[in-house]
Scaffold this motif. Structure first.
Motif, PDB file in Angstrom:
ATOM      1  N   ARG A   1      34.734  71.503  74.059  1.00  0.00           N
ATOM      2  CA  ARG A   1      34.191  72.326  75.152  1.00  0.00           C
ATOM      3  C   ARG A   1      33.742  73.686  74.624  1.00  0.00           C
ATOM      4  O   ARG A   1      32.714  74.209  75.026  1.00  0.00           O
ATOM      5  N   GLU A   2      34.535  74.258  73.729  1.00  0.00           N
ATOM      6  CA  GLU A   2      34.246  75.574  73.147  1.00  0.00           C
ATOM      7  C   GLU A   2      33.283  75.484  71.967  1.00  0.00           C
ATOM      8  O   GLU A   2      32.856  76.504  71.431  1.00  0.00           O
ATOM      9  N   TRP A   3      32.958  74.293  71.566  1.00  0.00           N
ATOM     10  CA  TRP A   3      32.140  73.998  70.393  1.00  0.00           C
ATOM     11  C   TRP A   3      32.719  74.683  69.154  1.00  0.00           C
ATOM     12  O   TRP A   3      32.043  75.317  68.349  1.00  0.00           O
ATOM     13  N   ASP A   4      34.031  74.540  69.005  1.00  0.00           N
ATOM     14  CA  ASP A   4      34.748  75.035  67.828  1.00  0.00           C
ATOM     15  C   ASP A   4      34.740  73.900  66.805  1.00  0.00           C
ATOM     16  O   ASP A   4      35.630  73.037  66.802  1.00  0.00           O
ATOM     17  N   LEU A   5      33.713  73.899  65.963  1.00  0.00           N
ATOM     18  CA  LEU A   5      33.508  72.768  65.051  1.00  0.00           C
ATOM     19  C   LEU A   5      34.658  72.557  64.083  1.00  0.00           C
ATOM     20  O   LEU A   5      35.044  71.414  63.828  1.00  0.00           O
ATOM     21  N   GLY A   6      35.218  73.631  63.547  1.00  0.00           N
ATOM     22  CA  GLY A   6      36.327  73.483  62.608  1.00  0.00           C
ATOM     23  C   GLY A   6      37.517  72.812  63.262  1.00  0.00           C
ATOM     24  O   GLY A   6      38.097  71.866  62.715  1.00  0.00           O
ATOM     25  N   ARG A   7      37.884  73.286  64.451  1.00  0.00           N
ATOM     26  CA  ARG A   7      39.022  72.708  65.171  1.00  0.00           C
ATOM     27  C   ARG A   7      38.700  71.291  65.632  1.00  0.00           C
ATOM     28  O   ARG A   7      39.516  70.379  65.509  1.00  0.00           O
ATOM     29  N   GLY A   8      37.501  71.099  66.162  1.00  0.00           N
ATOM     30  CA  GLY A   8      37.123  69.763  66.635  1.00  0.00           C
ATOM     31  C   GLY A   8      37.114  68.736  65.524  1.00  0.00           C
ATOM     32  O   GLY A   8      37.668  67.645  65.652  1.00  0.00           O
ATOM     33  N   MET A   9      36.506  69.088  64.398  1.00  0.00           N
ATOM     34  CA  MET A   9      36.416  68.148  63.283  1.00  0.00           C
ATOM     35  C   MET A   9      37.779  67.872  62.645  1.00  0.00           C
ATOM     36  O   MET A   9      37.973  66.824  62.037  1.00  0.00           O
ATOM     37  N   SER A  10      38.724  68.784  62.800  1.00  0.00           N
ATOM     38  CA  SER A  10      40.049  68.574  62.197  1.00  0.00           C
ATOM     39  C   SER A  10      40.790  67.404  62.841  1.00  0.00           C
ATOM     40  O   SER A  10      41.740  66.888  62.258  1.00  0.00           O
ATOM     41  N   TYR A  11      40.366  66.964  64.006  1.00  0.00           N
ATOM     42  CA  TYR A  11      41.020  65.833  64.662  1.00  0.00           C
ATOM     43  C   TYR A  11      40.529  64.489  64.141  1.00  0.00           C
ATOM     44  O   TYR A  11      41.170  63.470  64.374  1.00  0.00           O
ATOM     45  N   TYR A  12      39.390  64.471  63.451  1.00  0.00           N
ATOM     46  CA  TYR A  12      38.873  63.222  62.918  1.00  0.00           C
ATOM     47  C   TYR A  12      39.479  62.963  61.543  1.00  0.00           C
ATOM     48  O   TYR A  12      39.698  63.890  60.770  1.00  0.00           O
ATOM     49  N   ARG A  13      39.709  61.697  61.249  1.00  0.00           N
ATOM     50  CA  ARG A  13      40.245  61.334  59.936  1.00  0.00           C
ATOM     51  C   ARG A  13      39.164  61.564  58.894  1.00  0.00           C
ATOM     52  O   ARG A  13      38.080  60.982  58.957  1.00  0.00           O
ATOM     53  N   ASN A  14      39.443  62.448  57.949  1.00  0.00           N
ATOM     54  CA  ASN A  14      38.494  62.792  56.897  1.00  0.00           C
ATOM     55  C   ASN A  14      38.493  61.662  55.875  1.00  0.00           C
ATOM     56  O   ASN A  14      39.245  61.676  54.913  1.00  0.00           O
ATOM     57  N   SER A  15      37.627  60.691  56.130  1.00  0.00           N
ATOM     58  CA  SER A  15      37.594  59.483  55.323  1.00  0.00           C
ATOM     59  C   SER A  15      36.189  58.892  55.346  1.00  0.00           C
ATOM     60  O   SER A  15      35.492  58.999  56.355  1.00  0.00           O
ATOM     61  N   PRO A  16      35.791  58.238  54.261  1.00  0.00           N
ATOM     62  CA  PRO A  16      34.509  57.525  54.296  1.00  0.00           C
ATOM     63  C   PRO A  16      34.545  56.337  55.259  1.00  0.00           C
ATOM     64  O   PRO A  16      33.506  55.806  55.629  1.00  0.00           O
ATOM     65  N   ASP A  17      35.742  55.935  55.705  1.00  0.00           N
ATOM     66  CA  ASP A  17      35.879  54.811  56.635  1.00  0.00           C
ATOM     67  C   ASP A  17      35.724  55.233  58.093  1.00  0.00           C
ATOM     68  O   ASP A  17      35.637  54.380  58.975  1.00  0.00           O
ATOM     69  N   PHE A  18      35.715  56.551  58.367  1.00  0.00           N
ATOM     70  CA  PHE A  18      35.524  57.019  59.739  1.00  0.00           C
ATOM     71  C   PHE A  18      34.172  56.524  60.242  1.00  0.00           C
ATOM     72  O   PHE A  18      33.188  56.500  59.505  1.00  0.00           O
ATOM     73  N   MET A  19      34.135  56.113  61.539  1.00  0.00           N
ATOM     74  CA  MET A  19      32.882  55.611  62.119  1.00  0.00           C
ATOM     75  C   MET A  19      32.652  56.238  63.487  1.00  0.00           C
ATOM     76  O   MET A  19      33.586  56.400  64.276  1.00  0.00           O
ATOM     77  N   TRP A  20      31.388  56.553  63.760  1.00  0.00           N
ATOM     78  CA  TRP A  20      30.961  57.072  65.052  1.00  0.00           C
ATOM     79  C   TRP A  20      29.806  56.186  65.507  1.00  0.00           C
ATOM     80  O   TRP A  20      28.778  56.095  64.838  1.00  0.00           O
ATOM     81  N   ALA A  21      29.974  55.508  66.647  1.00  0.00           N
ATOM     82  CA  ALA A  21      28.920  54.677  67.222  1.00  0.00           C
ATOM     83  C   ALA A  21      28.430  55.376  68.486  1.00  0.00           C
ATOM     84  O   ALA A  21      29.227  55.691  69.360  1.00  0.00           O
ATOM     85  N   ASP A  22      27.143  55.643  68.552  1.00  0.00           N
ATOM     86  CA  ASP A  22      26.602  56.466  69.631  1.00  0.00           C
ATOM     87  C   ASP A  22      25.277  55.894  70.109  1.00  0.00           C
ATOM     88  O   ASP A  22      24.264  56.010  69.423  1.00  0.00           O
ATOM     89  N   ASP A  23      25.313  55.279  71.291  1.00  0.00           N
ATOM     90  CA  ASP A  23      24.082  54.736  71.889  1.00  0.00           C
ATOM     91  C   ASP A  23      23.245  53.950  70.887  1.00  0.00           C
ATOM     92  O   ASP A  23      22.045  54.157  70.756  1.00  0.00           O
ATOM     93  N   GLY A  24      23.863  53.059  70.157  1.00  0.00           N
ATOM     94  CA  GLY A  24      23.150  52.186  69.234  1.00  0.00           C
ATOM     95  C   GLY A  24      23.028  52.704  67.812  1.00  0.00           C
ATOM     96  O   GLY A  24      22.546  51.997  66.939  1.00  0.00           O
ATOM     97  N   GLU A  25      23.459  53.914  67.567  1.00  0.00           N
ATOM     98  CA  GLU A  25      23.393  54.488  66.220  1.00  0.00           C
ATOM     99  C   GLU A  25      24.786  54.494  65.607  1.00  0.00           C
ATOM    100  O   GLU A  25      25.768  54.768  66.290  1.00  0.00           O
ATOM    101  N   LEU A  26      24.872  54.210  64.328  1.00  0.00           N
ATOM    102  CA  LEU A  26      26.138  54.292  63.593  1.00  0.00           C
ATOM    103  C   LEU A  26      26.084  55.442  62.605  1.00  0.00           C
ATOM    104  O   LEU A  26      25.119  55.581  61.853  1.00  0.00           O
ATOM    105  N   ILE A  27      27.120  56.261  62.626  1.00  0.00           N
ATOM    106  CA  ILE A  27      27.277  57.303  61.623  1.00  0.00           C
ATOM    107  C   ILE A  27      28.529  56.926  60.847  1.00  0.00           C
ATOM    108  O   ILE A  27      29.612  56.829  61.426  1.00  0.00           O
ATOM    109  N   LYS A  28      28.369  56.719  59.554  1.00  0.00           N
ATOM    110  CA  LYS A  28      29.459  56.214  58.718  1.00  0.00           C
ATOM    111  C   LYS A  28      30.016  57.319  57.840  1.00  0.00           C
ATOM    112  O   LYS A  28      29.278  57.923  57.061  1.00  0.00           O
ATOM    113  N   GLY A  29      31.305  57.574  57.975  1.00  0.00           N
ATOM    114  CA  GLY A  29      31.978  58.537  57.129  1.00  0.00           C
ATOM    115  C   GLY A  29      32.086  59.913  57.755  1.00  0.00           C
ATOM    116  O   GLY A  29      31.171  60.380  58.432  1.00  0.00           O
ATOM    117  N   TRP A  30      33.239  60.549  57.518  1.00  0.00           N
ATOM    118  CA  TRP A  30      33.495  61.881  58.064  1.00  0.00           C
ATOM    119  C   TRP A  30      32.466  62.884  57.563  1.00  0.00           C
ATOM    120  O   TRP A  30      31.944  63.696  58.324  1.00  0.00           O
TER     121      TRP A  30
END
Length: 160
Positions: free
Chosen positions: A48-77
């Motif tokens: 909500r605050e667009w605090d990227l450092g804090r927000g990104m710290s919740y994601y697993r920092n790994s090449p295996d992290f995946m984000w699927a968004d409306d048909g697009e895949l983003i692979k890796g933290w």
């Protein structure tokens, strides 16, 4: 007789070496869900605050992290972090209509959420409210809960 005793002893040792199974009780599931839900509150506040450092710290920092968004895949933290750094967002208003936590294992929780959001960009423009659904997989790694997978879909108005 010796063979029978040896066989019985071998079976007893084999049984003793098996991993113990711990039942995941409803009480334990509730405790695990509460842990993740408490983290989820700060997770969404960071976005909500667009605090990227804090927000990104919740994601697993790994090449295996995946984000699927409306048909697009983003692979890796790293790839996701680079992409999100380019977004021109200042803040977001995020409201939830529903949030369901399902404990899969003692180290994995699926959150399924539905709500609305609107973003204010860095020029001050407030973008229209969008309805979305999100699924996140939270995993326990090295004693910390991290988001390992995200799927987001948005309800777009039909165009003629």
């Amino acid at each position: 007789m010796r063979r029978l005793a040896l066989a019985a002893t071998s079976l007893a040792l084999l049984a003793a070496c098996q991993p113990s199974t711990t039942e995941l009780t409803e009480e334990r599931k509730a405790e695990i869900a509460a842990e993740v839900n408490a983290l989820k509150a700060d997770f969404w506040d960071a976005w909500r605050e667009w605090d990227l450092g804090r927000g990104m710290s919740y994601y697993r920092n790994s090449p295996d992290f995946m984000w699927a968004d409306d048909g697009e895949l983003i692979k890796g933290w790293t790839t996701f972090n680079e992409a999100i750094q380019s977004w021109s967002v200042e803040s977001q208003v995020i409201t939830f209509n529903e949030s369901i936590a399902t404990v899969i294992t003692p180290g994995a929780v699926q959150l399924v959420e539905q709500g609305t959001y609107s973003a204010t960009d860095t020029t001050g423009t407030i973008h229209p409210e969008v309805t979305f659904a999100a699924s996140t997989l939270w995993v326990l790694r090295d004693g910390e809960w991290k988001v390992d997978f995200v799927h987001v879909s948005r309800l777009r108005p039909e165009t003629p």
